[in-house]
Design an enzyme around this catalytic site. Sequence first.
Site, PDB file in Angstrom:
ATOM      1  N   GLU A  74       0.828  -1.203   0.000  1.00  0.00           N
ATOM      2  CA  GLU A  74       0.000   0.000   0.000  1.00  0.00           C
ATOM      3  C   GLU A  74       0.864   1.255   0.000  1.00  0.00           C
ATOM      4  OE1 GLU A  74      -3.766   1.745   2.530  1.00  0.00           O
ATOM      5  OE2 GLU A  74      -1.906   1.309   3.600  1.00  0.00           O
ATOM      6  N   TRP A  96      -8.296  -2.109  -0.243  1.00  0.00           N
ATOM      7  CA  TRP A  96      -9.055  -0.989  -0.789  1.00  0.00           C
ATOM      8  C   TRP A  96     -10.247  -1.434  -1.628  1.00  0.00           C
ATOM      9  CZ3 TRP A  96      -8.927   4.239  -0.076  1.00  0.00           C
ATOM     10  CH2 TRP A  96      -7.869   4.737   0.701  1.00  0.00           C
ATOM     11  N   TYR A 111      -4.943   9.351  -1.803  1.00  0.00           N
ATOM     12  CA  TYR A 111      -3.579   9.642  -1.339  1.00  0.00           C
ATOM     13  C   TYR A 111      -2.544   9.792  -2.456  1.00  0.00           C
ATOM     14  CZ  TYR A 111      -5.505   8.222   3.173  1.00  0.00           C
ATOM     15  OH  TYR A 111      -6.277   8.121   4.300  1.00  0.00           O
ATOM     16  N   CYS A 163      -7.938   9.663   5.862  1.00  0.00           N
ATOM     17  CA  CYS A 163      -7.959   9.575   7.329  1.00  0.00           C
ATOM     18  C   CYS A 163      -6.629  10.084   7.880  1.00  0.00           C
ATOM     19  CB  CYS A 163      -8.214   8.136   7.774  1.00  0.00           C
ATOM     20  SG  CYS A 163      -9.858   7.527   7.358  1.00  0.00           S
ATOM     21  N   ARG A 189      -7.040  12.385  11.186  1.00  0.00           N
ATOM     22  CA  ARG A 189      -8.311  12.965  11.616  1.00  0.00           C
ATOM     23  C   ARG A 189      -9.259  11.908  12.165  1.00  0.00           C
ATOM     24  NH1 ARG A 189     -12.541  11.588   8.513  1.00  0.00           N
ATOM     25  NH2 ARG A 189     -12.021  10.643   6.502  1.00  0.00           N
ATOM     26  N   ASP A 192      -9.415   4.307  13.169  1.00  0.00           N
ATOM     27  CA  ASP A 192     -10.030   3.017  13.500  1.00  0.00           C
ATOM     28  C   ASP A 192      -8.973   2.217  14.254  1.00  0.00           C
ATOM     29  OD1 ASP A 192     -10.902   0.388  13.519  1.00  0.00           O
ATOM     30  OD2 ASP A 192     -11.222   0.246  11.361  1.00  0.00           O
TER      31      ASP A 192
END
Length: 287
Positions: A74, A96, A111, A163, A189, A192
């Site tokens: 990733e 994803w 991103y 995120c 921000r 999880d």
Amino acid sequence: MIQYCDILKKVLKEGTPCDDRTGVGTLSIFGHQSHYYLDSHAPGAVEHEIRTGQKAGFPLVTTKKVHLRSIIHELLWFLRGDTNIAWLKEHNVRIWDEWADPDTGELGPVYGAQWRSWACPDGSTLDQIQQLIHSIKTKPFSRRHIVTAWNPGQVEEMALPPCHCLFQFHVARSKDKGPDWLSCQLYQRSADLFLGVPFNIASYALLTKMVAQVCGLRAGKFVHTLGDAHIYLNHLSQVEEQLDREPRPLPKMVLNHDVQDIFAFTYDDFELLNYDPHPHIKGEVAV
């Protein structure tokens, strides 16, 4: 990792029930910061070990097995500037899949697009990663080593808004004869804690080591600053299971020292040593 376990305990103790976008519901707190030392000689590492009993190392969670292969692919995918899951799927990474367009595999300007092709007002694009490396090499003590993935003008075009949305690098002068120290702070921000955060910690710690290597520096620490830190209600039993397990010593991450271009790293350039985690704990992702 002690720091990771500490935030899990804090959210279980202090978190308030919250509704959320997914409909699953969470326990949530707002505002938390953790420091992860990547080298035993880094500034503050000795004091951290004395205070917590945990030696510096690569911050990969040990209270459950984490799928490092997905993390590495990733991160390389982000650095490619890619926003389509085809390359990930070629490498058997499916993290994803739930958000991608089922026909095209596209995710919108997530991103990779923001890191490598930030849209400027004049119609041109800016490669933030290339700019970052140049800035660290030429003006190491600048306070402007920043990359942001939060582009307000394009958030609505993204399948999932960022995120982990902004990170900053910092160079500290060495007090010994070795190279100076590079550290990274991430502002996330939305966090999880059970599924996402172990990936985020390892990913940015790895990015810090990669940037340090290509800039001739030593990786110091990763600072993780969280906004909304939450445990999904369908992960509570899994979190309790993790907290019943004793954290084990952190592994070591070795990079191929021949790689001196941030965009030249491949999966085979990373070697994880002495990773001895507890067994994997399954949890459903909230989409």
